[in-house]
Design an enzyme around this catalytic site. Sequence first.
Site, PDB file in Angstrom:
ATOM      1  N   LYS A  72       0.855  -1.204   0.000  1.00 57.59           N
ATOM      2  CA  LYS A  72       0.000   0.000   0.000  1.00 57.59           C
ATOM      3  C   LYS A  72       0.883   1.244   0.000  1.00 57.59           C
ATOM      4  O   LYS A  72       1.935   1.261   0.666  1.00 57.59           O
ATOM      5  CB  LYS A  72      -0.905  -0.029   1.238  1.00 57.59           C
ATOM      6  CG  LYS A  72      -1.934   1.088   1.308  1.00 57.59           C
ATOM      7  CD  LYS A  72      -2.840   0.908   2.537  1.00 57.59           C
ATOM      8  CE  LYS A  72      -3.906   1.970   2.641  1.00 57.59           C
ATOM      9  NZ  LYS A  72      -4.798   1.781   3.804  1.00 57.59           N
ATOM     10  N   SER A 148      -9.733   1.761   2.877  1.00 61.90           N
ATOM     11  CA  SER A 148      -8.864   2.527   2.020  1.00 61.90           C
ATOM     12  C   SER A 148      -7.816   1.691   1.277  1.00 61.90           C
ATOM     13  O   SER A 148      -7.214   2.173   0.320  1.00 61.90           O
ATOM     14  CB  SER A 148      -8.134   3.601   2.833  1.00 61.90           C
ATOM     15  OG  SER A 148      -7.316   3.015   3.820  1.00 61.90           O
ATOM     16  N   SER A 172      -9.852  -0.588   7.097  1.00 62.08           N
ATOM     17  CA  SER A 172      -9.310  -0.454   5.743  1.00 62.08           C
ATOM     18  C   SER A 172      -8.599  -1.671   5.178  1.00 62.08           C
ATOM     19  O   SER A 172      -8.238  -1.664   3.997  1.00 62.08           O
ATOM     20  CB  SER A 172      -8.365   0.736   5.681  1.00 62.08           C
ATOM     21  OG  SER A 172      -9.113   1.912   5.567  1.00 62.08           O
TER      22      SER A 172
HETATM   23  N1  GLN Z   1     -13.286   4.119   6.469  1.00 57.72           N
HETATM   24  C1  GLN Z   1     -12.571   4.533   7.626  1.00 57.72           C
HETATM   25  C2  GLN Z   1     -12.164   5.985   7.487  1.00 57.72           C
HETATM   26  O1  GLN Z   1     -12.462   6.554   6.494  1.00 57.72           O
HETATM   27  C3  GLN Z   1     -11.391   3.648   7.883  1.00 57.72           C
HETATM   28  C4  GLN Z   1     -10.163   4.029   7.167  1.00 57.72           C
HETATM   29  C5  GLN Z   1      -8.963   3.168   7.523  1.00 57.72           C
HETATM   30  O2  GLN Z   1      -9.082   2.137   8.185  1.00 57.72           O
HETATM   31  N2  GLN Z   1      -7.794   3.657   7.136  1.00 57.72           N
HETATM   32  O3  GLN Z   1     -11.557   6.538   8.334  1.00 57.72           O
END
Ligand code: GLN
Length: 475
Positions: A72, A148, A172
């Site tokens: 990532k 994400s 994410s």
């Molecule tokens: N969807 C969550 C957010 O927008 C989780 C994001 C993540 O785990 N990086 O913060």
Amino acid sequence: MELSNQSITSLRKQLTSGDICSADIIGSLADAIEKKDGEIGAYLSHDLDAAREAAKTADLSLPLGGIPIAIKDNINVKGQPCSCASRFLEGSYTSPYDATVISKLRAAGAILYGRTNMDEFAMGSTTENSALGNTRNPHDLTRAPGGSSGGSAAAVASHSAIAALGSDTGGSIRQPASYCGVVGLKPSYGRVSRYGLVAFASSLDQIGPITQNVEDSALLLNAISGRDAMDATSLKQPDTDFTQGLNDGVAGMKLGLPKEYFGDGIDPAVRHQVDKSIKKLEAAGAKLVEISLPHTEYAVATYYIIAPAEASSNLSRFDGVRYGNRVENPNDIIDLYRRSREQGFGPEVKRRIILGTYVLSSGYYDAYYNKAQKVRGLIKRDFENAYQKVDAILSPVTPNVAPVIGADKDNPLQQYLADIFTISANLAGICGISVPCGKVASDSGSQLPVGLQILGPHMGEQAILKVARAVESSD
Ligand code: GLN
């Protein structure tokens, strides 16, 4: 079968028997990326020539010897770009060092060749907040891969990566794994070093594997976990081989079903697949126990105070001076900061910084931030109480299947609410895994994956990997 379609475990066998060499894998992977990634858009960058070079000297005696792993784009790999899918860092930042997980992967023999797309600075749930490109769900190109870590999940699901690393602050890793039909593990807080991960919310972030199957997940966890002097929040832990006991089965295990996680608001088709896999676990000898996590209804609000608060502080380093792109001809230093941040960050990142700054400002700190910290304590206690009674907890990963691209574009709150089943694990610091448990037909005729979430107590990865393996092997 194409080498790029195979698991780490299967490739390792062929590598050690001498049937294939690492360069064969890289060649197959390069073909797959060439063929598919134009459509899927899982990668932001890759260097397959460097990977071919690395393959020549791969030490096959190591546990991941000769295996390429996608990363990532918020994890630093020395000499490679690390943009966090943000205009702020695009084209201007090259990692000067390896994250600890990367040094560990290298020490295990892995080849690091490519960077996967993500929501900008990991803020989002669909990868649509990437400033640098779109990623599509390999099961249905009109749909998002989740986020994400959407690029990592889409790469593994489309077999244009053998396995990948993601990061999980509120879901994410687990959520995109669920939407893409692959396995995603969020380790317990402290299991894996965060050194070299670009911080979003430091008290919630963990790096973890996204893989084709549960055994690969265990193999990667073996490689990346451990106490690290560079991250004071990483924990001392016994040297565990997480692949051991994977096939022991669930007979005699107590699995909790939180009543708050099975209420209204779940797509009935998703619910049906989740229920089916829970029944299979029962048939395999697990005892199902209804439990309660009474503070669940406060989890989304709590997370969306704490995560933005920490983000507003962590992202203050992106000022156009120390990192990233800087505007031309500023009037003064304040103008330089202001316009660099204005131009560098996308709308969701700005929203989080504003929200986070607000809840930390004097007059609101007690009303919001402090209160959220107290509720976080209650959510943690809910889980501690539950694990007195059960070995692991089962739930959907998300209330819905992968959304159509653009569906929630103007409704961030709607997106936040869909994080309901994943964020509590980060607030409580416990581990969780998403494992494919079925598919749902969409209106357009595509088959969309559904994930089952298995939550374990802090440092309880062995138990959830075992349950996940039982789900996988019941298919
Ligand atoms: N969807 C969550 C957010 O927008 C989780 C994001 C993540 O785990 N990086 O913060």
